[in-house]
Enzyme design. Structure first.
Site, mmCIF file in Angstrom:
data_model
loop_
_atom_site.group_PDB
_atom_site.id
_atom_site.type_symbol
_atom_site.label_atom_id
_atom_site.label_comp_id
_atom_site.label_asym_id
_atom_site.label_seq_id
_atom_site.Cartn_x
_atom_site.Cartn_y
_atom_site.Cartn_z
ATOM 1 C CE1 TYR A 4 -3.170 -2.658 5.787
ATOM 2 C CE2 TYR A 4 -3.174 -0.303 5.273
ATOM 3 C CZ TYR A 4 -3.213 -1.631 4.852
ATOM 4 O OH TYR A 4 -3.262 -1.919 3.507
ATOM 5 C CE LYS B 163 0.136 -4.607 2.943
ATOM 6 N NZ LYS B 163 -0.261 -5.948 2.407
ATOM 7 C CB THR C 29 -0.894 0.002 1.270
ATOM 8 O OG1 THR C 29 -1.471 1.276 1.454
ATOM 9 C CG2 THR C 29 -0.078 -0.325 2.524
ATOM 10 C CG ASP C 30 -1.117 5.001 -0.927
ATOM 11 O OD1 ASP C 30 -1.658 4.357 0.001
ATOM 12 O OD2 ASP C 30 -1.717 5.883 -1.576
ATOM 13 C CD GLU C 31 -3.386 3.329 4.238
ATOM 14 O OE1 GLU C 31 -3.318 3.350 5.468
ATOM 15 O OE2 GLU C 31 -4.435 3.066 3.616
HETATM 16 P P1 NAD Z 1 -9.595 -7.325 2.407
HETATM 17 O O1 NAD Z 1 -9.554 -7.070 3.873
HETATM 18 O O2 NAD Z 1 -10.834 -7.061 1.642
HETATM 19 O O3 NAD Z 1 -9.204 -8.859 2.134
HETATM 20 C C1 NAD Z 1 -8.172 -9.505 2.810
HETATM 21 C C2 NAD Z 1 -8.328 -11.002 2.611
HETATM 22 O O4 NAD Z 1 -7.249 -11.656 3.292
HETATM 23 C C3 NAD Z 1 -9.632 -11.570 3.181
HETATM 24 O O5 NAD Z 1 -10.231 -12.449 2.250
HETATM 25 C C4 NAD Z 1 -9.177 -12.320 4.429
HETATM 26 O O6 NAD Z 1 -10.002 -13.454 4.733
HETATM 27 C C5 NAD Z 1 -7.772 -12.746 4.043
HETATM 28 N N1 NAD Z 1 -6.924 -12.982 5.205
HETATM 29 C C6 NAD Z 1 -6.764 -12.166 6.284
HETATM 30 N N2 NAD Z 1 -5.926 -12.724 7.171
HETATM 31 C C7 NAD Z 1 -5.527 -13.909 6.635
HETATM 32 C C8 NAD Z 1 -4.633 -14.926 7.060
HETATM 33 N N3 NAD Z 1 -4.004 -14.860 8.251
HETATM 34 N N4 NAD Z 1 -4.433 -16.000 6.249
HETATM 35 C C9 NAD Z 1 -5.069 -16.095 5.058
HETATM 36 N N5 NAD Z 1 -5.944 -15.166 4.613
HETATM 37 C C10 NAD Z 1 -6.159 -14.077 5.392
HETATM 38 O O7 NAD Z 1 -8.363 -6.520 1.816
HETATM 39 P P2 NAD Z 1 -8.180 -5.791 0.392
HETATM 40 O O8 NAD Z 1 -8.675 -4.411 0.501
HETATM 41 O O9 NAD Z 1 -8.672 -6.668 -0.691
HETATM 42 O O10 NAD Z 1 -6.581 -5.709 0.331
HETATM 43 C C11 NAD Z 1 -5.824 -6.775 -0.238
HETATM 44 C C12 NAD Z 1 -4.361 -6.418 -0.174
HETATM 45 O O11 NAD Z 1 -4.115 -5.209 -0.884
HETATM 46 C C13 NAD Z 1 -3.847 -6.177 1.243
HETATM 47 O O12 NAD Z 1 -2.553 -6.721 1.337
HETATM 48 C C14 NAD Z 1 -3.813 -4.674 1.374
HETATM 49 O O13 NAD Z 1 -2.812 -4.268 2.281
HETATM 50 C C15 NAD Z 1 -3.482 -4.273 -0.052
HETATM 51 N N6 NAD Z 1 -3.965 -2.941 -0.470
HETATM 52 C C16 NAD Z 1 -5.277 -2.598 -0.301
HETATM 53 C C17 NAD Z 1 -5.718 -1.360 -0.750
HETATM 54 C C18 NAD Z 1 -7.167 -0.955 -0.626
HETATM 55 O O14 NAD Z 1 -7.496 0.191 -0.933
HETATM 56 N N7 NAD Z 1 -8.081 -1.822 -0.247
HETATM 57 C C19 NAD Z 1 -4.822 -0.459 -1.340
HETATM 58 C C20 NAD Z 1 -3.482 -0.849 -1.504
HETATM 59 C C21 NAD Z 1 -3.070 -2.102 -1.056
HETATM 60 P P1 TYD Z 2 -10.674 4.032 4.478
HETATM 61 O O1 TYD Z 2 -11.671 3.605 3.458
HETATM 62 O O2 TYD Z 2 -10.711 3.417 5.837
HETATM 63 O O3 TYD Z 2 -9.231 3.866 3.814
HETATM 64 P P2 TYD Z 2 -7.763 4.337 4.349
HETATM 65 O O4 TYD Z 2 -7.866 4.707 5.775
HETATM 66 O O5 TYD Z 2 -6.957 3.089 4.172
HETATM 67 O O6 TYD Z 2 -7.338 5.457 3.458
HETATM 68 O O7 TYD Z 2 -10.806 5.589 4.684
HETATM 69 C C1 TYD Z 2 -10.657 6.502 3.607
HETATM 70 C C2 TYD Z 2 -10.693 7.910 4.168
HETATM 71 O O8 TYD Z 2 -12.001 8.164 4.701
HETATM 72 C C3 TYD Z 2 -9.731 8.102 5.346
HETATM 73 O O9 TYD Z 2 -9.197 9.413 5.263
HETATM 74 C C4 TYD Z 2 -10.608 7.978 6.572
HETATM 75 C C5 TYD Z 2 -11.958 8.483 6.094
HETATM 76 N N1 TYD Z 2 -13.143 7.843 6.727
HETATM 77 C C6 TYD Z 2 -14.140 8.642 7.286
HETATM 78 O O10 TYD Z 2 -14.072 9.882 7.289
HETATM 79 N N2 TYD Z 2 -15.219 8.015 7.845
HETATM 80 C C7 TYD Z 2 -15.347 6.657 7.873
HETATM 81 O O11 TYD Z 2 -16.346 6.138 8.427
HETATM 82 C C8 TYD Z 2 -14.315 5.863 7.287
HETATM 83 C C9 TYD Z 2 -14.412 4.357 7.274
HETATM 84 C C10 TYD Z 2 -13.242 6.504 6.710
#
Ligand code: NAD
Ligand code: TYD
Length: 378
Positions: free
Chosen positions: A184, A188, A135-137
């Protein structure tokens, strides 16, 4: 070419899009989806492909080293796309240990199991790949130097031509120093370091990508966009953290899946690629777009749901601005986002409104019990 690819976290949001893309696009590959099915994992996300002959689901915990060894050997895995993680910042603030366990120890177990298996093969690491999705975080937060937005420097591509704003002059580059703030992002960051260490120490062919915020169908409704769509539908308050001034760079999830496909096949070992949408939005502005779109699609009068906006206490350590410079990926592999944000958000809102059953199922809490019963004897 025949390949056996392990995708972890394939029952989650992004993972399900990656699994679907690979299963449909590569009938010669065997796609093994490994997922623990935590609260965030949902096999209903993959209903349309679950019966395909090139697809197998395995329920397992990535932190279980012996299980990882067994699964990688059993399916003779030659490529890993690792998405399994605990992914929600607010949960990490309440329970950092689960994040360290899955994101750090889990990634390490997967790396170690792959290393042992691949090093014992005659060809060793030849033709193998360990691709870690991050992630970019991990880069921390950027300053918000232009609160009203300025013209974006990234308007050279067709898809970003209409995009206008940047909220500062600085962007995350692949060379930006890691500076995570939340449990988080700290977990990562740690996992990213372990992946690179396995390349540098053992010669494992690894790739890391760092992507901005994703949105689209099948996202768990604890994240901003699906949570707010669902709350508007049920006329529940919309909790805006702080002043709603925080900026995120949003990318449609299918564009991320396309980037993952491209990078898995054509990326260079040991490289890092940033993936972003060239699409910065302040939370409050995106919230207004969501309200407008939901109201329109539900046939409500304009402005009907605006009063649901409720300012609440800010998230602890809330990062002010994320903004990705993904021109390396554009330059070296020719990737760019395909969808305008307006189109992406329209498709997303429509999907959640059309799939109310999916949403109700998750929010009822019934489905975790269903999976526990179904897989309890593994
Ligand atoms: P998500 O929470 O929707 O899905 C995560 C999945 O991992 C779930 O299906 C969960 O059951 C599985 N999981 C969790 N713990 C586990 C374990 N111990 N063993 C096996 N499986 C396990 O997450 P997402 O949003 O789809 O993100 C997927 C990946 O992409 C993550 O690594 C996250 O850090 C990265 N990512 C997400 C975003 C975003 O905006 N959602 C952006 C950049 C990177
Ligand atoms: P989120 O979807 O949790 O993603 P991330 O924290 O990984 O960027 O949140 C996106 C943005 O929205 C973040 O700045 C936090 C804000 N946010 C709210 O203001 N209210 C909410 O209920 C949630 C879930 C997020």
């Amino acid at each position: 070419m025949k390949r056996n690819i392990l995708i972890t976290g394939g029952a989650g949001f992004i993972g399900s899009h990656v699994v679907r893309l690979f299963v449909n696009k590569y009938p010669d590959y065997h796609i093994v989806n490994l997922d623990k099915l935590t609260y965030a994992g949902n096999l209903a996300n993959l209903k349309d492909i679950e019966d395909k002959p090139n697809y197998t689901f395995v329920r397992a915990d990535i932190a279980d080293l012996d299980e990882m060894r067994r699964i990688i050997a059993r399916y003779n895995i030659d490529g890993i796309i690792h998405l399994a993680a605990e992914s929600h910042v607010d949960r990490s603030i309440k329970d950092p240990f689960t994040f360290a366990r899955t994101n750090v120890m889990g990634t390490l177990a997967l790396l170690q199991a792959a290393k042992e298996y691949w090093e014992a093969l005659p060809e060793k690491y030849e033709g193998k790949r360990f691709y870690h999705i991050s992630t970019d975080e991990v880069y921390g937060a950027l300053e918000l130097t232009a609160p009203e937005g300025i013209e974006s420097p990234f308007t050279t591509t067709a898809s970003s031509a209409e995009h206008h704003h940047a909220y500062g002059e600085e962007f995350f580059l692949e060379t930006t120093k890691y500076n995570p703030h939340s449990p988080y992002s700290a977990s990562k960051a740690s996992s990213d370091h372990f992946v690179r260490a396995y390349h540098d120490t053992y010669g494992m062919p690894t790739i890391v990508t760092n992507c901005s915020n994703n949105y689209g169908p099948y996202q768990f409704p604890e994240k901003l966009i699906p949570l707010f769509i669902n709350n508007i539908r049920h006329r529940k308050p919309l909790p805006v953290y702080g002043k709603g001034e925080n900026v995120r760079d949003w990318l449609f999830v299918e564009d991320h899946a396309r980037a993952i496909d491209l990078i898995f096949h054509e990326g260079k070992n040991a490289e890092t690629y940033n993936i972003g949408g060239f699409n910065e939005w302040k939370n409050i502005d995106i919230i207004k777009v969501i309200i407008k779109t939901v109201d329109r699609l539900l046939g409500n009068p304009e402005g009907h749901s605006i009063d649901l906006i409720t300012y609440v206490t800010d998230r602890a350590g809330h990062d002010l601005r994320y903004a990705i410079d993904s021109r390396k990926l554009q330059r070296e592999l020719g990737w760019e986002p395909s969808l305008q944000f307006e189109e992406g958000i329209e498709r997303t809102v429509r999907w959640y409104l059309d799939n109310q059953e999916w949403m109700d199922n998750i929010t009822s809490g019934e489905y975790e019990k269903y999976y526990d019963d179904m897989y309890s004897n593994r």
